[in-house]
Design an enzyme around this catalytic site. Sequence first.
Site, PDB file in Angstrom:
ATOM      1  N   HIS A  75       0.850  -1.200   0.000  1.00 31.75           N
ATOM      2  CA  HIS A  75       0.000   0.000   0.000  1.00 31.75           C
ATOM      3  C   HIS A  75       0.877   1.239   0.000  1.00 31.75           C
ATOM      4  CE1 HIS A  75       0.808  -0.440   4.296  1.00 31.75           C
ATOM      5  NE2 HIS A  75       0.265   0.732   4.549  1.00 31.75           N
ATOM      6  N   HIS A 125       1.480   3.917   1.886  1.00 26.73           N
ATOM      7  CA  HIS A 125       2.059   4.693   2.993  1.00 26.73           C
ATOM      8  C   HIS A 125       3.589   4.789   2.879  1.00 26.73           C
ATOM      9  CE1 HIS A 125      -1.685   4.260   5.782  1.00 26.73           C
ATOM     10  NE2 HIS A 125      -1.781   5.277   4.946  1.00 26.73           N
ATOM     11  N   ASP A 154       6.045   4.758   4.896  1.00 26.08           N
ATOM     12  CA  ASP A 154       6.944   3.801   5.564  1.00 26.08           C
ATOM     13  C   ASP A 154       6.945   2.434   4.877  1.00 26.08           C
ATOM     14  OD1 ASP A 154       4.278   3.547   6.583  1.00 26.08           O
ATOM     15  OD2 ASP A 154       5.030   2.381   8.282  1.00 26.08           O
ATOM     16  N   HIS A 155       6.250   2.334   3.746  1.00 24.33           N
ATOM     17  CA  HIS A 155       6.251   1.094   2.955  1.00 24.33           C
ATOM     18  C   HIS A 155       6.845   1.287   1.561  1.00 24.33           C
ATOM     19  CE1 HIS A 155       3.659  -1.235   5.809  1.00 24.33           C
ATOM     20  NE2 HIS A 155       3.539  -0.005   6.252  1.00 24.33           N
ATOM     21  N   HIS A 195      -7.443  -0.527   5.853  1.00 21.84           N
ATOM     22  CA  HIS A 195      -6.384   0.373   6.345  1.00 21.84           C
ATOM     23  C   HIS A 195      -6.172   1.499   5.333  1.00 21.84           C
ATOM     24  CE1 HIS A 195      -2.594   1.585   8.185  1.00 21.84           C
ATOM     25  NE2 HIS A 195      -1.963   1.367   7.054  1.00 21.84           N
ATOM     26  N   ASP A 246       0.003  -3.702   6.416  1.00 20.30           N
ATOM     27  CA  ASP A 246      -0.588  -3.123   7.632  1.00 20.30           C
ATOM     28  C   ASP A 246      -2.056  -3.504   7.804  1.00 20.30           C
ATOM     29  OD1 ASP A 246       1.738  -1.834   8.267  1.00 20.30           O
ATOM     30  OD2 ASP A 246       1.067   0.172   7.711  1.00 20.30           O
ATOM     31  N   HIS A 269       4.641  -4.418  11.300  1.00 18.29           N
ATOM     32  CA  HIS A 269       4.995  -3.620  12.484  1.00 18.29           C
ATOM     33  C   HIS A 269       5.088  -4.504  13.728  1.00 18.29           C
ATOM     34  CE1 HIS A 269       4.730   0.543  11.002  1.00 18.29           C
ATOM     35  NE2 HIS A 269       3.770   0.104  10.207  1.00 18.29           N
TER      36      HIS A 269
HETATM   37 ZN   LIG Z   1       0.056   1.784   6.484  1.00 19.89          ZN
END
Ligand SMILES: [Zn+2]
Length: 258
Positions: free
Chosen positions: A55, A57, A59-60, A111, A132, A170
Amino acid sequence: MLSVIPIPAFNDNYIWLLQRTETNRAVVVDPGQAEPVLAYLQAHGLTLEAILVTHHHHDHVGGIEELLANTPVPVFGPVNPAIKNISQTLSEGDEIQVLDETLRVLEVPGHTLDHIAYVTDKPEQPLLFCGDSLFSAGCGRLFEGTAEQMYHSLQKYTALSPKTDIFATHEYTLANLDFAIAVEPENQALRDYQKKCLQLREDGEPTLPTTLKQELAINPFLRSSEASLKRNVSSHFALPLADPVDVFRHTRLWKDKF
Ligand SMILES: [Zn+2]
Protein backbone atom coordinates in the site's frame (compact mmCIF):
# COMPACT_ATOMS: atom_id res chain seq x y z
CA MET A 1 11.96 -23.14 -0.09
CA LEU A 2 12.03 -19.49 0.78
CA SER A 3 13.76 -18.02 3.81
CA VAL A 4 12.04 -14.90 5.10
CA ILE A 5 14.13 -12.48 7.11
CA PRO A 6 12.99 -9.34 8.98
CA ILE A 7 15.04 -6.22 8.28
CA PRO A 8 14.18 -3.67 11.00
CA ALA A 9 13.42 -0.15 9.75
CA PHE A 10 12.26 3.09 11.39
CA ASN A 11 11.06 2.52 14.99
CA ASP A 12 9.01 -0.62 14.63
CA ASN A 13 8.73 -1.59 10.95
CA TYR A 14 9.95 -4.83 9.44
CA ILE A 15 10.93 -4.96 5.79
CA TRP A 16 10.57 -8.66 4.95
CA LEU A 17 13.30 -10.06 2.73
CA LEU A 18 12.56 -13.29 0.88
CA GLN A 19 15.56 -15.32 -0.13
CA ARG A 20 15.48 -18.40 -2.32
CA THR A 21 17.20 -20.88 -0.02
CA GLU A 22 20.72 -21.87 -1.12
CA THR A 23 20.88 -19.03 -3.64
CA ASN A 24 21.79 -15.33 -3.52
CA ARG A 25 18.42 -14.27 -4.98
CA ALA A 26 16.23 -11.96 -2.91
CA VAL A 27 13.03 -9.93 -2.98
CA VAL A 28 11.84 -7.34 -0.47
CA VAL A 29 8.35 -6.38 0.65
CA ASP A 30 7.47 -2.76 1.49
CA PRO A 31 10.91 -1.15 1.63
CA GLY A 32 10.12 2.06 3.48
CA GLN A 33 13.85 2.70 3.75
CA ALA A 34 16.61 1.73 1.32
CA GLU A 35 19.68 1.83 3.58
CA PRO A 36 18.92 -1.16 5.82
CA VAL A 37 17.98 -3.23 2.75
CA LEU A 38 21.14 -2.27 0.87
CA ALA A 39 23.23 -3.01 3.96
CA TYR A 40 21.64 -6.45 4.35
CA LEU A 41 22.02 -7.32 0.65
CA GLN A 42 25.66 -6.30 0.71
CA ALA A 43 26.48 -8.06 3.99
CA HIS A 44 25.02 -11.33 2.69
CA GLY A 45 26.06 -11.08 -0.96
CA LEU A 46 22.45 -11.09 -2.19
CA THR A 47 21.04 -9.77 -5.46
CA LEU A 48 17.68 -8.02 -5.38
CA GLU A 49 15.28 -9.39 -8.03
CA ALA A 50 12.03 -7.56 -7.30
CA ILE A 51 10.16 -5.29 -4.90
CA LEU A 52 6.65 -6.01 -3.65
CA VAL A 53 4.41 -3.23 -2.33
CA THR A 54 1.22 -3.62 -0.27
CA HIS A 55 0.00 0.00 0.00
CA HIS A 56 0.97 3.60 -0.50
CA HIS A 57 2.06 4.69 2.99
CA HIS A 58 5.49 6.29 3.08
CA ASP A 59 6.94 3.80 5.56
CA HIS A 60 6.25 1.09 2.95
CA VAL A 61 7.39 2.79 -0.26
CA GLY A 62 9.92 5.45 0.81
CA GLY A 63 13.00 3.38 -0.10
CA ILE A 64 11.95 2.21 -3.56
CA GLU A 65 13.55 4.99 -5.57
CA GLU A 66 16.95 4.57 -3.97
CA LEU A 67 16.82 0.78 -4.34
CA LEU A 68 16.01 1.17 -8.03
CA ALA A 69 18.91 3.61 -8.45
CA ASN A 70 21.15 0.78 -7.23
CA THR A 71 19.48 -2.11 -9.09
CA PRO A 72 16.66 -1.59 -11.58
CA VAL A 73 14.20 -4.41 -10.77
CA PRO A 74 10.46 -4.96 -11.31
CA VAL A 75 8.22 -3.31 -8.73
CA PHE A 76 4.85 -4.99 -8.09
CA GLY A 77 2.10 -3.09 -6.32
CA PRO A 78 -1.52 -2.02 -6.18
CA VAL A 79 -3.35 0.12 -8.69
CA ASN A 80 -2.62 3.55 -7.26
CA PRO A 81 -1.00 6.23 -9.43
CA ALA A 82 0.20 7.94 -6.23
CA ILE A 83 2.84 5.22 -5.85
CA LYS A 84 5.79 6.03 -8.09
CA ASN A 85 7.84 3.40 -9.89
CA ILE A 86 5.32 0.53 -9.91
CA SER A 87 6.15 -1.47 -13.04
CA GLN A 88 3.28 -3.97 -12.74
CA THR A 89 -0.02 -3.17 -11.03
CA LEU A 90 -1.95 -6.02 -9.44
CA SER A 91 -5.57 -6.81 -8.63
CA GLU A 92 -7.50 -9.56 -6.85
CA GLY A 93 -6.57 -13.01 -8.10
CA ASP A 94 -3.50 -11.95 -10.08
CA GLU A 95 -0.53 -14.29 -9.80
CA ILE A 96 3.11 -13.32 -10.05
CA GLN A 97 6.31 -15.35 -10.12
CA VAL A 98 9.05 -14.31 -7.75
CA LEU A 99 12.05 -16.45 -6.82
CA ASP A 100 10.40 -19.35 -8.70
CA GLU A 101 7.37 -19.22 -6.41
CA THR A 102 3.83 -18.22 -7.33
CA LEU A 103 2.35 -15.43 -5.23
CA ARG A 104 -1.37 -14.75 -5.40
CA VAL A 105 -2.81 -11.29 -4.84
CA LEU A 106 -5.68 -10.47 -2.47
CA GLU A 107 -7.31 -7.05 -2.40
CA VAL A 108 -7.72 -6.16 1.26
CA PRO A 109 -9.06 -2.58 1.58
CA GLY A 110 -9.65 -1.07 4.99
CA HIS A 111 -6.38 0.37 6.35
CA THR A 112 -6.07 2.05 2.94
CA LEU A 113 -8.25 1.60 -0.13
CA ASP A 114 -5.35 0.42 -2.30
CA HIS A 115 -4.12 -2.26 0.13
CA ILE A 116 -3.21 -5.65 -1.35
CA ALA A 117 -1.64 -8.76 0.18
CA TYR A 118 0.51 -11.54 -1.25
CA VAL A 119 -0.07 -15.18 -0.43
CA THR A 120 1.53 -18.48 -1.32
CA ASP A 121 -0.73 -21.50 -0.96
CA LYS A 122 1.97 -24.17 -1.06
CA PRO A 123 0.84 -26.71 1.56
CA GLU A 124 4.40 -27.21 2.83
CA GLN A 125 5.10 -23.49 3.25
CA PRO A 126 2.03 -21.22 3.17
CA LEU A 127 2.99 -17.55 3.60
CA LEU A 128 1.01 -14.32 3.85
CA PHE A 129 2.49 -10.85 3.40
CA CYS A 130 -0.29 -8.67 4.74
CA GLY A 131 1.37 -5.24 5.14
CA ASP A 132 -0.59 -3.12 7.63
CA SER A 133 -3.94 -4.90 7.25
CA LEU A 134 -3.30 -7.43 10.02
CA PHE A 135 -0.91 -7.43 12.97
CA SER A 136 -0.35 -10.01 15.62
CA ALA A 137 -3.26 -9.54 18.05
CA GLY A 138 -4.43 -6.50 16.08
CA CYS A 139 -5.35 -5.04 12.71
CA GLY A 140 -4.56 -1.85 10.83
CA ARG A 141 -6.31 1.41 11.61
CA LEU A 142 -9.13 2.35 9.25
CA PHE A 143 -7.53 5.38 7.60
CA GLU A 144 -9.41 5.12 4.30
CA GLY A 145 -11.79 2.18 4.27
CA THR A 146 -14.82 1.19 6.32
CA ALA A 147 -15.10 -1.40 9.08
CA GLU A 148 -17.21 -3.48 6.74
CA GLN A 149 -14.50 -3.46 4.06
CA MET A 150 -11.83 -4.39 6.59
CA TYR A 151 -13.98 -7.16 8.04
CA HIS A 152 -14.39 -8.72 4.59
CA SER A 153 -10.68 -8.27 3.85
CA LEU A 154 -9.75 -10.16 7.01
CA GLN A 155 -12.25 -12.91 6.12
CA LYS A 156 -10.01 -13.64 3.11
CA TYR A 157 -7.20 -14.41 5.55
CA THR A 158 -9.26 -16.65 7.82
CA ALA A 159 -10.03 -18.80 4.77
CA LEU A 160 -6.29 -19.61 4.36
CA SER A 161 -4.55 -22.65 5.81
CA PRO A 162 -4.19 -22.30 9.62
CA LYS A 163 -0.52 -23.18 9.11
CA THR A 164 0.03 -19.94 7.18
CA ASP A 165 2.92 -17.84 8.48
CA ILE A 166 1.83 -14.20 8.65
CA PHE A 167 4.41 -11.52 7.97
CA ALA A 168 2.95 -8.28 9.29
CA THR A 169 5.01 -5.12 8.98
CA HIS A 170 4.99 -3.62 12.48
CA GLU A 171 6.16 -4.83 15.87
CA TYR A 172 2.96 -3.81 17.67
CA THR A 173 2.28 -7.17 19.31
CA LEU A 174 2.77 -6.34 23.01
CA ALA A 175 0.61 -3.19 22.87
CA ASN A 176 -2.01 -5.08 20.88
CA LEU A 177 -2.02 -7.84 23.49
CA ASP A 178 -2.79 -5.35 26.28
CA PHE A 179 -5.91 -4.42 24.36
CA ALA A 180 -6.81 -8.01 23.41
CA ILE A 181 -6.63 -9.02 27.09
CA ALA A 182 -8.88 -6.10 28.06
CA VAL A 183 -11.42 -7.36 25.51
CA GLU A 184 -11.14 -11.05 26.38
CA PRO A 185 -9.73 -11.32 29.92
CA GLU A 186 -10.95 -14.91 30.20
CA ASN A 187 -8.98 -16.09 27.13
CA GLN A 188 -6.12 -18.23 28.50
CA ALA A 189 -4.50 -18.55 25.05
CA LEU A 190 -3.97 -14.77 25.17
CA ARG A 191 -2.15 -14.96 28.53
CA ASP A 192 0.08 -17.77 27.28
CA TYR A 193 0.87 -15.92 24.07
CA GLN A 194 1.62 -12.69 25.98
CA LYS A 195 4.13 -14.55 28.14
CA LYS A 196 5.83 -15.94 25.04
CA CYS A 197 5.94 -12.53 23.31
CA LEU A 198 7.26 -10.72 26.40
CA GLN A 199 10.13 -13.22 26.49
CA LEU A 200 10.85 -12.77 22.77
CA ARG A 201 11.01 -8.97 23.12
CA GLU A 202 13.18 -9.25 26.23
CA ASP A 203 15.56 -11.36 24.15
CA GLY A 204 15.50 -8.71 21.40
CA GLU A 205 13.65 -11.04 19.03
CA PRO A 206 10.69 -10.16 16.76
CA THR A 207 7.30 -11.60 17.71
CA LEU A 208 6.69 -12.06 13.98
CA PRO A 209 5.92 -13.97 11.90
CA THR A 210 2.84 -15.25 13.63
CA THR A 211 0.56 -17.99 12.29
CA LEU A 212 -3.09 -17.92 11.30
CA LYS A 213 -3.77 -20.66 13.86
CA GLN A 214 -2.30 -18.48 16.61
CA GLU A 215 -4.20 -15.38 15.49
CA LEU A 216 -7.53 -17.20 15.31
CA ALA A 217 -7.06 -18.06 18.98
CA ILE A 218 -6.04 -14.60 20.21
CA ASN A 219 -6.68 -11.78 17.72
CA PRO A 220 -9.90 -9.95 18.65
CA PHE A 221 -10.23 -8.68 15.07
CA LEU A 222 -10.49 -12.26 13.76
CA ARG A 223 -12.86 -13.38 16.52
CA SER A 224 -15.98 -11.28 15.90
CA SER A 225 -18.12 -14.43 15.71
CA GLU A 226 -16.92 -15.79 19.08
CA ALA A 227 -19.59 -15.68 21.78
CA SER A 228 -17.14 -14.40 24.44
CA LEU A 229 -15.99 -11.52 22.27
CA LYS A 230 -19.54 -10.59 21.22
CA ARG A 231 -20.59 -10.55 24.86
CA ASN A 232 -17.66 -8.43 26.08
CA VAL A 233 -17.80 -5.86 23.26
CA SER A 234 -21.59 -5.59 23.62
CA SER A 235 -21.22 -5.01 27.34
CA HIS A 236 -18.45 -2.38 26.86
CA PHE A 237 -20.73 -0.33 24.59
CA ALA A 238 -23.96 -1.32 26.38
CA LEU A 239 -25.36 -2.40 23.01
CA PRO A 240 -26.76 -5.79 21.98
CA LEU A 241 -24.29 -6.52 19.15
CA ALA A 242 -25.04 -9.69 17.19
CA ASP A 243 -23.80 -9.17 13.62
CA PRO A 244 -20.06 -9.99 13.36
CA VAL A 245 -19.46 -6.84 11.26
CA ASP A 246 -20.97 -4.72 14.06
CA VAL A 247 -18.87 -6.54 16.61
CA PHE A 248 -15.78 -5.90 14.49
CA ARG A 249 -16.65 -2.21 14.02
CA HIS A 250 -17.06 -1.71 17.74
CA THR A 251 -13.91 -3.66 18.60
CA ARG A 252 -12.02 -1.30 16.28
CA LEU A 253 -13.69 1.77 17.87
CA TRP A 254 -12.76 0.49 21.32
CA LYS A 255 -9.12 -0.02 20.25
CA ASP A 256 -8.94 3.47 18.70
CA LYS A 257 -9.67 4.96 22.13
CA PHE A 258 -7.72 2.42 24.18
ZN1 LIG B 1 0.06 1.78 6.48
